[in-house]
Motif scaffolding. Sequence first.
Motif, PDB file in Angstrom:
ATOM      1  N   ASN B  12       0.822  -1.200   0.000  1.00  0.00           N
ATOM      2  CA  ASN B  12       0.000   0.000   0.000  1.00  0.00           C
ATOM      3  C   ASN B  12       0.867   1.266   0.000  1.00  0.00           C
ATOM      4  O   ASN B  12       1.695   1.465   0.885  1.00  0.00           O
ATOM      5  CB  ASN B  12      -0.900  -0.052   1.250  1.00  0.00           C
ATOM      6  CG  ASN B  12      -1.921   1.051   1.248  1.00  0.00           C
ATOM      7  OD1 ASN B  12      -1.579   2.226   1.227  1.00  0.00           O
ATOM      8  ND2 ASN B  12      -3.189   0.681   1.241  1.00  0.00           N
ATOM      9  N   LEU B  13       0.662   2.121  -1.000  1.00  0.00           N
ATOM     10  CA  LEU B  13       1.509   3.312  -1.122  1.00  0.00           C
ATOM     11  C   LEU B  13       1.337   4.268   0.056  1.00  0.00           C
ATOM     12  O   LEU B  13       2.314   4.759   0.619  1.00  0.00           O
ATOM     13  CB  LEU B  13       1.225   4.050  -2.437  1.00  0.00           C
ATOM     14  CG  LEU B  13       2.051   5.335  -2.630  1.00  0.00           C
ATOM     15  CD1 LEU B  13       3.532   5.037  -2.785  1.00  0.00           C
ATOM     16  CD2 LEU B  13       1.555   6.156  -3.811  1.00  0.00           C
ATOM     17  N   LEU B  14       0.076   4.509   0.464  1.00  0.00           N
ATOM     18  CA  LEU B  14      -0.145   5.479   1.542  1.00  0.00           C
ATOM     19  C   LEU B  14       0.462   4.992   2.854  1.00  0.00           C
ATOM     20  O   LEU B  14       1.055   5.766   3.605  1.00  0.00           O
ATOM     21  CB  LEU B  14      -1.636   5.783   1.703  1.00  0.00           C
ATOM     22  CG  LEU B  14      -2.298   6.444   0.486  1.00  0.00           C
ATOM     23  CD1 LEU B  14      -3.751   6.787   0.774  1.00  0.00           C
ATOM     24  CD2 LEU B  14      -1.551   7.693   0.034  1.00  0.00           C
ATOM     25  N   LEU B  15       0.340   3.672   3.116  1.00  0.00           N
ATOM     26  CA  LEU B  15       0.952   3.125   4.330  1.00  0.00           C
ATOM     27  C   LEU B  15       2.473   3.215   4.255  1.00  0.00           C
ATOM     28  O   LEU B  15       3.144   3.462   5.264  1.00  0.00           O
ATOM     29  CB  LEU B  15       0.530   1.667   4.542  1.00  0.00           C
ATOM     30  CG  LEU B  15      -0.909   1.437   5.019  1.00  0.00           C
ATOM     31  CD1 LEU B  15      -1.170  -0.053   5.219  1.00  0.00           C
ATOM     32  CD2 LEU B  15      -1.155   2.187   6.335  1.00  0.00           C
ATOM     33  N   THR B  16       3.009   3.039   3.054  1.00  0.00           N
ATOM     34  CA  THR B  16       4.457   3.124   2.875  1.00  0.00           C
ATOM     35  C   THR B  16       4.945   4.546   3.151  1.00  0.00           C
ATOM     36  O   THR B  16       5.994   4.748   3.763  1.00  0.00           O
ATOM     37  CB  THR B  16       4.824   2.700   1.440  1.00  0.00           C
ATOM     38  OG1 THR B  16       4.329   1.380   1.241  1.00  0.00           O
ATOM     39  CG2 THR B  16       6.308   2.712   1.200  1.00  0.00           C
ATOM     40  N   LEU B  17       4.158   5.532   2.717  1.00  0.00           N
ATOM     41  CA  LEU B  17       4.508   6.925   3.003  1.00  0.00           C
ATOM     42  C   LEU B  17       4.469   7.194   4.509  1.00  0.00           C
ATOM     43  O   LEU B  17       5.346   7.857   5.075  1.00  0.00           O
ATOM     44  CB  LEU B  17       3.555   7.880   2.267  1.00  0.00           C
ATOM     45  CG  LEU B  17       3.657   7.896   0.724  1.00  0.00           C
ATOM     46  CD1 LEU B  17       2.537   8.733   0.114  1.00  0.00           C
ATOM     47  CD2 LEU B  17       5.004   8.401   0.244  1.00  0.00           C
TER      48      LEU B  17
END
Lengths: 139, 139
Positions: B12-17
């Motif tokens: 997940n991109l948002l979690l990675t951010l």
Amino acid sequence: MQTAEAKFNKNNLLLTLRRYSSAVSDMEQTILLPSLLRDVPSDEMVDSESAEESCRDLYSNYLMLKAIRNTVESSLVPLDDHKTKNNAVISKTLEPLMDTDPEALFRFHLKGLFSVMCNLTKKTQSVTDKYMDIIGVAN
Amino acid sequence: MQTAEAKFNKNNLLLTLRRYSSAVSDMEQTILLPSLLRDVPSDEMVDSESAEESCRDLYSNYLMLKAIRNTVESSLVPLDDHKTKNNAVISKTLEPLMDTDPEALFRFHLKGLFSVMCNLTKKTQSVTDKYMDIIGVAN
């Protein structure tokens, strides 16, 4: 003159992603008979030299824009993506940057994603507008 | 076996951010005397052939990681960014894709951003670990 708030709204990646989702929702709500878009050429096809190669009608654009919206909303990265030839070459060029200048690489992808989302939002609005033309409703 | 939830969290991109932001916060809270990182070479400098060119010590990494975190948290895209030579060449290569295959371009930048954020998170944790080594605290 552009206010600080306007600038914030314009250059914000998360807002740009939300604007895209919202444009696709509008498109879905407007286009009650998507099959009317079949075989209708998109502008790019008329203008572009590679029109015959891409073979895209408005209907396939409509499906593509919805698929991208699903990825945007889940924010799940498709890791098992099959790479196009172009992308494979470019990834190879970018790899050395990861160690030497990760900040440049970060900015490159952030700007790239922002720019492609702005473009896709316009494309979505254009599909909606063309559907309105087809069914004879003035915008 | 990887559960669906684990896969969701991982890709997940948002979690990675968010994971990146949180790693930088940890780094800031741990490193009370950032000046101790001055002139300490990072691993990349020791390994890389271009060590002398990049001239990066842990202190400049520390500043870079904090600057990127600020951009991530504001999610503001630096539009007036001065392009590196590499990036300018690559952008030129990517431009034609915008019209012919925007979906491929979208996936390319999404995956690219995801990958660079994972890399930067590891780099942040490594700076924190090395500071602990310097002050003689076992991890």
